[in-house]
Design a protein around this motif. Structure first.
Motif, PDB file in Angstrom:
ATOM      1  N   GLN A  91       2.264  14.173 -10.071  1.00 40.47           N
ATOM      2  CA  GLN A  91       3.281  15.186 -10.363  1.00 40.47           C
ATOM      3  C   GLN A  91       3.825  15.034 -11.783  1.00 40.47           C
ATOM      4  O   GLN A  91       4.134  16.032 -12.438  1.00 40.47           O
ATOM      5  N   VAL A  92       3.948  13.799 -12.230  1.00 38.61           N
ATOM      6  CA  VAL A  92       4.529  13.532 -13.557  1.00 38.61           C
ATOM      7  C   VAL A  92       3.491  12.762 -14.370  1.00 38.61           C
ATOM      8  O   VAL A  92       3.320  11.543 -14.192  1.00 38.61           O
ATOM      9  N   GLN A  93       2.758  13.478 -15.206  1.00 38.41           N
ATOM     10  CA  GLN A  93       1.664  12.865 -15.933  1.00 38.41           C
ATOM     11  C   GLN A  93       2.137  11.771 -16.898  1.00 38.41           C
ATOM     12  O   GLN A  93       1.406  10.857 -17.223  1.00 38.41           O
ATOM     13  N   SER A  94       3.378  11.917 -17.353  1.00 37.88           N
ATOM     14  CA  SER A  94       3.886  10.943 -18.339  1.00 37.88           C
ATOM     15  C   SER A  94       4.443   9.679 -17.705  1.00 37.88           C
ATOM     16  O   SER A  94       4.899   8.774 -18.396  1.00 37.88           O
ATOM     17  N   ALA A  95       4.426   9.577 -16.360  1.00 38.09           N
ATOM     18  CA  ALA A  95       4.987   8.398 -15.688  1.00 38.09           C
ATOM     19  C   ALA A  95       4.175   7.154 -16.023  1.00 38.09           C
ATOM     20  O   ALA A  95       2.948   7.167 -16.009  1.00 38.09           O
ATOM     21  N   VAL A  96       4.878   6.083 -16.385  1.00 39.82           N
ATOM     22  CA  VAL A  96       4.226   4.806 -16.731  1.00 39.82           C
ATOM     23  C   VAL A  96       4.007   4.004 -15.451  1.00 39.82           C
ATOM     24  O   VAL A  96       4.962   3.760 -14.692  1.00 39.82           O
ATOM     25  N   PRO A  97       2.782   3.587 -15.158  1.00 39.62           N
ATOM     26  CA  PRO A  97       2.536   2.808 -13.938  1.00 39.62           C
ATOM     27  C   PRO A  97       3.231   1.441 -14.009  1.00 39.62           C
ATOM     28  O   PRO A  97       3.303   0.832 -15.078  1.00 39.62           O
TER      29      PRO A  97
ATOM     30  N   LYS B 166       0.833  -1.210   0.000  1.00 42.74           N
ATOM     31  CA  LYS B 166       0.000   0.000   0.000  1.00 42.74           C
ATOM     32  C   LYS B 166       0.865   1.256   0.000  1.00 42.74           C
ATOM     33  O   LYS B 166       0.582   2.232  -0.718  1.00 42.74           O
ATOM     34  N   ASP B 167       1.943   1.218   0.787  1.00 43.04           N
ATOM     35  CA  ASP B 167       2.830   2.382   0.852  1.00 43.04           C
ATOM     36  C   ASP B 167       3.447   2.667  -0.511  1.00 43.04           C
ATOM     37  O   ASP B 167       3.546   3.839  -0.945  1.00 43.04           O
ATOM     38  N   ILE B 168       3.867   1.610  -1.198  1.00 46.75           N
ATOM     39  CA  ILE B 168       4.471   1.785  -2.522  1.00 46.75           C
ATOM     40  C   ILE B 168       3.430   2.294  -3.514  1.00 46.75           C
ATOM     41  O   ILE B 168       3.701   3.200  -4.337  1.00 46.75           O
ATOM     42  N   ALA B 169       2.232   1.730  -3.445  1.00 50.50           N
ATOM     43  CA  ALA B 169       1.161   2.168  -4.360  1.00 50.50           C
ATOM     44  C   ALA B 169       0.825   3.636  -4.139  1.00 50.50           C
ATOM     45  O   ALA B 169       0.615   4.416  -5.105  1.00 50.50           O
ATOM     46  N   ASP B 170       0.743   4.045  -2.879  1.00 53.41           N
ATOM     47  CA  ASP B 170       0.460   5.464  -2.577  1.00 53.41           C
ATOM     48  C   ASP B 170       1.562   6.368  -3.115  1.00 53.41           C
ATOM     49  O   ASP B 170       1.299   7.460  -3.657  1.00 53.41           O
ATOM     50  N   ALA B 171       2.807   5.913  -2.944  1.00 45.73           N
ATOM     51  CA  ALA B 171       3.932   6.724  -3.438  1.00 45.73           C
ATOM     52  C   ALA B 171       3.886   6.845  -4.957  1.00 45.73           C
ATOM     53  O   ALA B 171       4.132   7.937  -5.525  1.00 45.73           O
ATOM     54  N   LEU B 172       3.538   5.772  -5.643  1.00 48.65           N
ATOM     55  CA  LEU B 172       3.446   5.804  -7.107  1.00 48.65           C
ATOM     56  C   LEU B 172       2.303   6.720  -7.563  1.00 48.65           C
ATOM     57  O   LEU B 172       2.421   7.452  -8.566  1.00 48.65           O
ATOM     58  N   ALA B 173       1.188   6.681  -6.825  1.00 49.44           N
ATOM     59  CA  ALA B 173       0.055   7.554  -7.183  1.00 49.44           C
ATOM     60  C   ALA B 173       0.451   9.014  -7.061  1.00 49.44           C
ATOM     61  O   ALA B 173       0.081   9.862  -7.899  1.00 49.44           O
ATOM     62  N   ALA B 174       1.226   9.330  -6.012  1.00 46.69           N
ATOM     63  CA  ALA B 174       1.682  10.710  -5.827  1.00 46.69           C
ATOM     64  C   ALA B 174       2.611  11.123  -6.950  1.00 46.69           C
ATOM     65  O   ALA B 174       2.566  12.263  -7.448  1.00 46.69           O
ATOM     66  N   VAL B 175       3.472  10.196  -7.402  1.00 52.15           N
ATOM     67  CA  VAL B 175       4.391  10.496  -8.500  1.00 52.15           C
ATOM     68  C   VAL B 175       3.612  10.765  -9.771  1.00 52.15           C
ATOM     69  O   VAL B 175       3.924  11.697 -10.548  1.00 52.15           O
ATOM     70  N   GLN B 176       2.590   9.961 -10.035  1.00 51.78           N
ATOM     71  CA  GLN B 176       1.811  10.127 -11.265  1.00 51.78           C
ATOM     72  C   GLN B 176       1.081  11.477 -11.292  1.00 51.78           C
ATOM     73  O   GLN B 176       0.875  12.060 -12.351  1.00 51.78           O
TER      74      GLN B 176
END
Length: 292
Positions: free
Chosen positions: A102-108, A90-100
């Protein structure tokens, strides 16, 4: 005779199993006859340090025999497969959501990539102390069953030996009953030989010859010792504790007297009795090889 449960065989087998949340434990113990106690252990590496404890338990309760002890442990499937750390995921998923955000082009990341993140998959850790305690308890249970099996087998051995002891006593009684007849026959044979040879002996010489013949045919002492040995075997069977070596020694003494009886035999009847004695003694000796 006292309780035959005092006689324990060295030949037996026992098996015990314990199923728990951590997995399955199995203990097998096999024992066969051996002059001394000779234990052998097969343990998984995770339980290897239990061997001194199990060896001491074995030595405290068994005196003789070649004993093979096998302990097997199969971990439960739930403990063998890695588990997902839900909080870490969950912590990793939350961190990835926050990155996305900020960076719209980030690939999940893919699911496999998420699982490969440090700390997401965890290996189940078994409670080794609990497993060792369960293995030691299970070994004691298997050892109890082995001793019970050795006692049951010993009871059968004691019964067979007791039957043959009774048969030995019957042969001794038979020979004792034959003694007057044997001495009389020896006297008659001596007088017959003198008659055939047309030889006359003075009464004193004749008496001396008869005494010599009687001494050669006298087996009272051997019969007394056979009776004493039979009584001692019965006494040993009734005693508690290991007795196999003592019984084996007594079989040697019984056989010695039977051989002497055979060598002194002057008639076919005593020869047959001596042969029967040796057969009975050998049958007992074979059974005694298995007694602790």
């Amino acid at each position: 005779m006292a309780s035959p449960r005092h006689v324990h065989s060295m030949t037996a087998f026992s098996r015990a199993e314990h199923v728990a949340s951590f997995g399955t434990l199995q203990v097998e113990i096999r024992s066969v006859n051996q002059r001394y106690l000779e234990p052998h252990f097969r343990l998984p590496d995770t339980l290897r340090e239990l061997e001194p404890l199990l060896r001491d338990a074995l030595r405290e309760r068994l005196a003789r025999g070649k004993v093979e002890c096998s302990v097997r442990f199969d971990a439960a499937e739930a403990n063998q497969a890695p588990a997902v750390n839900s909080q870490r995921l969950k912590d990793i998923a939350d961190a990835l959501a926050a990155v996305q955000q900020q960076v719209q082009s980030a690939v999940p990341p893919t699911t496999l990539e998420l699982l490969n993140q440090p700390g997401v998959l965890e290996t189940q850790h078994l409670d080794q102390e609990a497993i060792k305690a369960a293995a030691a308890t299970l070994f004691d249970q298997a050892l109890d069953e082995l001793i019970d099996a050795r006692a049951r087998e010993g009871e059968k051995l004691a019964e067979m030996i007791t039957m043959r002891l009774a048969a030995v006593s019957e042969q001794v009684i038979t020979v004792r009953g034959l003694l007057p007849q044997i001495l009389e026959r020896q006297r008659a044979q001596l007088l017959e030989r003198l008659e055939v040879a047309k030889t006359e002996l003075d009464p004193q010489r004749l008496e001396a010859e008869l005494v010599l013949v009687a001494q050669k045919a006298d087996v009272d002492e051997e019969l007394d010792r056979l009776t004493a040995h039979v009584e001692e075997v019965s006494r040993q069977l009734a005693q508690k504790g290991p007795k196999g070596r003592r019984l084996d020694f007594l079989m040697q003494e019984l056989n010695r007297e039977a051989n002497t009886l055979s060598s002194k035999s002057v008639v076919a009847e005593t020869t047959r009795c001596a042969v029967e004695l040796k057969v009975l003694i050998e049958q007992m000796r074979e059974q005694i090889q298995n007694i602790e």
